[in-house]
Design an enzyme around this catalytic site. Structure first.
Site, PDB file in Angstrom:
ATOM      1  N   ASP A  92       9.331  55.308  31.826  1.00 46.98           N
ATOM      2  CA  ASP A  92       8.314  54.058  32.250  1.00 46.98           C
ATOM      3  C   ASP A  92       7.314  53.705  31.327  1.00 46.98           C
ATOM      4  OD1 ASP A  92       6.865  56.583  32.684  1.00 46.98           O
ATOM      5  OD2 ASP A  92       5.376  55.420  34.095  1.00 46.98           O
ATOM      6  N   GLU A 157       4.855  58.407  34.624  1.00 46.88           N
ATOM      7  CA  GLU A 157       3.639  59.051  33.816  1.00 46.88           C
ATOM      8  C   GLU A 157       2.794  58.260  33.666  1.00 46.88           C
ATOM      9  OE1 GLU A 157       1.257  60.516  30.639  1.00 46.88           O
ATOM     10  OE2 GLU A 157       2.334  58.646  30.822  1.00 46.88           O
TER      11      GLU A 157
HETATM   12  N1  BES Z   1       1.488  59.088  25.773  1.00 45.93           N
HETATM   13  C1  BES Z   1       0.349  58.887  26.552  1.00 45.93           C
HETATM   14  C2  BES Z   1      -0.724  60.111  26.344  1.00 45.93           C
HETATM   15  C3  BES Z   1      -1.346  60.121  25.129  1.00 45.93           C
HETATM   16  C4  BES Z   1      -2.352  59.029  24.967  1.00 45.93           C
HETATM   17  C5  BES Z   1      -1.402  61.180  24.345  1.00 45.93           C
HETATM   18  C6  BES Z   1      -3.120  59.075  23.717  1.00 45.93           C
HETATM   19  C7  BES Z   1      -2.169  60.917  23.154  1.00 45.93           C
HETATM   20  C8  BES Z   1      -3.067  60.047  22.669  1.00 45.93           C
HETATM   21  C9  BES Z   1       0.378  58.736  28.120  1.00 45.93           C
HETATM   22  O1  BES Z   1       1.505  58.055  28.139  1.00 45.93           O
HETATM   23  C10 BES Z   1      -0.762  58.152  28.806  1.00 45.93           C
HETATM   24  O2  BES Z   1      -0.851  56.965  28.522  1.00 45.93           O
HETATM   25  N2  BES Z   1      -1.320  58.875  29.803  1.00 45.93           N
HETATM   26  C11 BES Z   1      -2.289  58.269  30.744  1.00 45.93           C
HETATM   27  C12 BES Z   1      -2.341  59.509  31.751  1.00 45.93           C
HETATM   28  C13 BES Z   1      -2.935  58.706  32.933  1.00 45.93           C
HETATM   29  C14 BES Z   1      -2.126  57.605  33.380  1.00 45.93           C
HETATM   30  C15 BES Z   1      -2.863  59.960  33.971  1.00 45.93           C
HETATM   31  C16 BES Z   1      -3.839  58.491  29.692  1.00 45.93           C
HETATM   32  O3  BES Z   1      -3.854  59.193  28.928  1.00 45.93           O
HETATM   33  O4  BES Z   1      -4.383  57.460  30.312  1.00 45.93           O
HETATM   34 MN    MN Z   2       3.075  58.353  26.988  1.00 47.53          MN
HETATM   35 MN    MN Z   3       0.921  55.844  28.038  1.00 43.53          MN
END
Ligand code: BES
Ligand code: MN
Ligand code: MN
Length: 458
Positions: A92, A157
């Site tokens: 997604d 996610e």
């Molecule tokens: N891939 C990211 C997580 C991430 C962000 C890892 C920056 C390393 C650096 C993931 O898809 C994401 O955006 N996660 C969200 C989680 C939330 C929706 C629960 C986030 O970190 O805001």
């Molecule tokens: Mn991600």
């Molecule tokens: Mn993300």
């Protein structure tokens, strides 16, 4: 390099053009999990991934329903007596607004300057794709994999993985493995491949305040009652002190302090603070007193106001005393803070700060637990060797400020350590217009991912 490594890596080089075409197909599907009008696209994307898993030669590949968007599961378990890796990723993507800032349409992948531009290019379709093609390279050349793999590719996610914990609980035996491998993080910098060993968690809330029963004429009523926007601003402003420390009682109770050795390690990373400041475009950086920028980003909790609204914001002026005001607020958390407890503490504190002139409702949105993964695990060392083969350089060890909710779940429910080997870059515009992925990193990432399975079999 062993001859089997050469065979597999040669396959990747020879099929790169076709692989790019296939990546583009994946990127063309607008699988935006947050928007109901894209529900069918998300489902189509799940089917697409399942079809790809089947096409690369996995023995099992299916899109499975949940109470939300489907989870794609795949496996190849023909390596008797060898360990099993669970590869996690998400198909997604985030919404694309503001659309007018994209230089090429978000779902028409385009290559410019060695980068592929599209929503999901780096987060996370490109990185999921990297693993699929590394598996394909093994299965199409040697007809097998050095170890067993299972794949769990989710479609929620970006909206907090709300249905994934239940899915994992219901499929514990099916998902049993020795280690999880996740590529959904960034490299430290261009030319500096890395392994990430820590992620922050998240607690997200919405605050709604109501004052008068309806909007009022600010001349007839202003001065005799409080303004809800002003009251909400005061509450929010009181959440941090002059050192930018969060004032919520108990907020820092469970924060694991940085060990001196880790501070030294983080301090040794080639971080250019001035380049970082220029990149984000602020006149000056700011953060919690007593910590470096990398420590503030990776190892300290935060509180951010993500949005705020109320009253009149249209063209011209309107003399109104607004009836309501709202804000979205979220905290990034570090080990051992618990998102539920932090949401409780924040809720209690803002209610305590709330003056008698307004009523305040707090609504909980999604959350995620912070995590640290064991650096001394043999799988982490195997990944470091694989990256050295793929990129021609030893990786550095980093943490990240973002959140991947499943990492804590995999540790708690399945006992799995996670190896976080991401190939994104911090400046690839994740969640923003003009998201892109560096094609050289994709190529080297595919090589590393392919080599990892040899390294884990040793
Ligand atoms: N891939 C990211 C997580 C991430 C962000 C890892 C920056 C390393 C650096 C993931 O898809 C994401 O955006 N996660 C969200 C989680 C939330 C929706 C629960 C986030 O970190 O805001
Ligand atoms: Mn991600
Ligand atoms: Mn993300």
């Amino acid at each position: 390099m062993t001859s089997s490594t050469t065979v597999v890596l040669t396959y990747l080089a020879q099929h790169h053009e076709r692989h790019l075409d296939e990546l583009f197909e994946f990127l063309r599907i607008p699988s935006i999990s947050a928007l109901t009008e894209h529900r069918a696209d998300v489902a189509r994307c799940a089917e697409h991934v399942a079809h790809q898993l089947h096409a690369i030669g996995l023995t099992r590949a299916e899109a499975l329903p949940t109470d939300g968007h489907p989870v794609v599961y795949g496996e190849w378990t023909g390596a008797l007596g060898q360990p099993t890796a669970l590869i996690y990723g998400h198909y997604d993507v985030q919404p694309v607004d503001p659309l007018d800032l994209w230089e090429s349409p978000p779902f028409q992948p385009t290559i410019r300057d060695g980068q592929v531009y599209a929503r999901g290019a780096t987060d996370d379709k490109g990185q999921v794709f990297m693993h699929l093609k590394a598996l394909e390279a093994h299965l199409r050349t040697t007809g097998r994999l050095p170890i067993n793999v299972k794949l769990l590719i989710e479609g929620e996610e970006e909206i907090g993985s709300a249905n994934l914990d239940a899915f994992i609980a219901a499929h514990r035996d099916q998902l049993a493995a020795d280690v999880a491998v996740i590529s959904d993080t960034a490299m430290f910098a261009r030319g500096v491949p890395s392994i990430c060993y820590g992620l922050r968690g998240l607690a997200y809330l919405q605050l709604d305040v109501v004052g008068p029963a309806s909007d009022l004429h600010s001349g007839s009523f202003g001065g005799a009652l409080a303004n809800p926007i002003e009251d909400l601003c005061k509450i929010l402003a009181a959440l941090k002190d002059e050192n930018r420390r969060i004032t919520i009682p108990g907020f820092y109770d469970d924060v694991r302090p940085l060990a001196e050795a880790e501070r030294v390690e983080l301090g040794l990373l080639p971080f250019d603070e001035e380049a970082f400041r220029r990149k984000v475009g602020v006149p000056a950086l700011a953060g919690e007193a007593g910590y470096t920028t990398l420590e503030r980003l990776w190892a300290r909790p935060t509180l951010e106001i993500n949005g705020m609204w109320g009253g009149f914001t249209g063209e011209g002026s309107k003399t109104v005393l607004p009836a309501r005001a709202s804000a979205k607020v979220s905290c990034r958390l570090v080990p051992d803070q618990d998102p539920e407890r932090i949401a409780d503490l924040l809720t209690e504190h803002v209610q305590r700060l709330c003056p008698p002139t307004i009523s305040l409702t707090v609504t909980r949105m999604h959350g995620g637990k912070p995590c640290l993964t064991p650096l001394d695990h043999p799988a982490v060392q195997a990944a470091a060797r694989a990256i050295e083969v793929g990129f021609g350089k030893r990786p550095v060890f980093t943490r990240e400020g973002g959140t991947i909710p499943v990492v804590a779940t995999l540790a708690e429910q399945l006992g799995l350590p996670s190896v976080l080997m991401g190939i994104g870059l911090r400046d690839e515009n994740t969640h923003a217009p003009n998201e892109h992925l560096d094609l050289e990193n994709l190529r080297n990432g595919m090589r590393s991912a392919a080599q990892l399975w040899f390294e884990l079999a040793r």
